[in-house]
Design a protein around this motif. Structure first.
Motif: not given
Lengths: 236, 288
Positions: A87-88, A90-91, A135-138, A142, A149
């Motif tokens: 995924r990379r 922007f966490t 960054g906190t999504l599952s 993500q 995106r």
């Protein structure tokens, strides 16, 4: 050799002394879902990064009649967008900011908002998480955000690198459904996967990549019946 | 007396913040310590010096900011861009930065000379009386302008599209370019901002002290400020600068000015032992 929407011929990519892609020929027509399956190290991700303009290459990559530039920001401008492996995102940034980044080249504010709504229609959970740090999504969320995106740049071709990696089978199934939906909007999809069965089910045509070369290609339904493929990739 | 010391400390701290913010911004984008930052500060001070007596402090500040910004941009294009594109380790960039710093300093020695220059008196010893203390107008001016600039940068980074792109680049430069951002241009913008802040800091330092080729060594303090705040965090760099400035001024006033730097470095060491990420450098874990 003409008429295909996207056409790759004689593609070679090197990492220093390593000859990673050894003369690849592929094509995709408009609105097709084309899949590339292969084991780890076959060169799948290399192929994706090359098509996205990140890696230098020898050979020719033509998209909509014109050669594709080997500079990522120009490739996006031509309508090719990559959802990379893992995924990379922007966490450190919010879900909304990630979507804004997807549309960073565009200035049509109203249309951007409308495209965001379209992404929420595809993946309603994103709307609930709009101001949450991505960054906190599952893992599944993500991946949905990563695809959204990429869609925010209004791509004509979407490159998906291992979209099912690390996801539960049910989540993968739902994700592949949305890929068909995206194709319905006229977007050409090229996806690479280790998850061969699901991928061949959703794709029109399939290439089997082995040690940097195309070992087999054809309609997905036929490739799935091939005994060698069944043995190597489908666990028969 | 205490209020006066506090304001002086805040003013010096605000100048440290200006330097630290730029240094920290470059660190967060390219992950290397830009040791040429001090030379840019010094060149900014010389630009200000050349313009200030005829055109006034306000104009000198603007032009120093713009000039130092352009110098920092050229510095990046000439000395870092090629390394960066080849994916060189950050150590190489750091060594290149040291070379730039020496080159620029010696260029000034060779062309302008080693003399110390003083800015013309802008505020003289004009003071503002507040609660029985007399506060220097220069201190107040430096404090207000620096804090405003850092706050404006914060708004720029969080609210504008270019700002969001810079933060995305800090997060993942390759992905940022895959979104359609020309990262060469983005990095130029970052260096321009850092350089402009350095130029303004240089003028304030020059007005407060003197202008000379090695005046940029004071960026040691900016490095400390940035590390105290947590490298890569802009609010952190701001806080770090202010804390350092106030502590130093308190130590010079109430203990001994000789102890000032001993104190700064001791404080840094102590802080790093207790909080290795600095005050605001801690990132929460991501899911993978």
């Amino acid at each position: 050799m003409s008429g295909h929407y996207a056409e790759i011929s004689g593609l070679h990519v090197y990492y220093g002394n390593i000859h990673a892609l050894r003369g690849i020929d592929m094509y995709a027509d408009k609105g097709e879902i084309v899949s590339v399956v292969g084991v780890n190290g076959a060169g799948k991700s290399t192929l994706m990064w090359t098509l996205a303009g990140v890696l230098p290459y020898k050979g020719s990559i033509k998209f909509d009649g014109l050669p594709l530039p080997a500079r990522p920001h120009e490739t996006v401008a031509r309508g090719v967008s990559l959802v990379p492996e893992r995924r990379r995102l922007f966490t450190a940034m919010s879900v909304r900011e990630n979507l804004i980044m997807g549309a960073i080249r565009r200035n049509d504010r109203d249309e951007i908002e409308r495209d965001m709504e379209r992404c929420f229609a595809l993946y309603p959970v994103l709307k609930e998480r709009l101001s949450q740090r991505s960054g906190t999504l599952s893992g599944g969320e993500q991946q949905m955000l990563a695809i959204s995106r990429a869609l925010m740049s209004r791509p004509r071709a979407l490159l998906l690198d291992e979209p099912s990696l690390g996801l539960a089978p049910k989540v993968t199934e739902a994700l592949f459904d949305t890929i068909s939906q995206i194709r319905g909007d006229g977007v050409t999809v090229l996806m690479v996967e280790q998850n061969a069965y699901e991928t061949m089910n959703v794709s029109d045509r399939c290439y089997v990549l082995q040690a940097g070369t195309i070992a087999m290609s054809g309609n997905s339904s036929e490739i799935m019946k091939d005994p060698r493929v069944r043995k190597a990739y489908l666990g028969d | 007396m205490f209020l006066q010391t506090l304001v002086t400390g805040l003013s010096i701290g605000a100048i440290y913040s200006l330097m630290a913010v730029g240094y920290s911004l470059i660190f967060s984008v390219l992950s290397f310590s830009n040791f040429a930052h001090g030379a840019v500060i010094m060149l900014g001070a010389y630009i200000g010096l050349a313009l200030a007596s005829k055109l006034g402090l306000g104009f000198a500040l603007v032009m120093s900011g713009a000039g130092a910004g352009v110098i920092a941009m050229i510095n990046e294009r000439v000395a870092y861009a090629a390394l960066r594109r080849r994916g060189a380790p950050s150590l190489y960039l750091m060594i290149s930065a040291m070379g730039c710093s020496m080159f620029l300093e010696n260029m000034v020695y060779a062309t302008i000379g080693a003399r110390f220059y003083a800015f013309p008196e802008f505020f003289g010893s004009r003071t503002v009386r507040l609660w029985g203390s007399s506060l220097s107008l220069l201190d107040l001016c430096a404090f207000v302008i620096s804090v405003t600039a850092v706050f404006a940068l914060h708004l720029f980074i969080t609210r504008t599209r270019t700002g969001i792109a810079i933060r995305a680049g800090v997060n993942d430069m390759t992905m940022c370019s895959l979104m359609g951002v020309n990262t060469d241009r983005l990095i130029s913008v970052v260096f321009f901002i850092a350089g402009a802040f350095a130029g303004v800091a240089g003028v304030f330092l020059g007005v407060r002290y003197l202008v000379y080729p090695t005046m940029g060594w004071v960026t040691n303090k900016a490095y400390i400020a940035a590390v105290i705040g947590g490298l890569g965090s802009l609010p952190g760099a701001m806080m770090g600068g202010l804390i350092l400035g106030v502590l130093e001024t308190l130590v010079s006033t109430y203990i001994s000015s000789v102890m000032r730097d001993v104190f700064s470095f001791t404080a840094l060491t102590a802080l790093l032992i207790c909080l290795p990420d600095g005050l605001m450098g801690a990132e929460t874990e991501d899911k993978v």
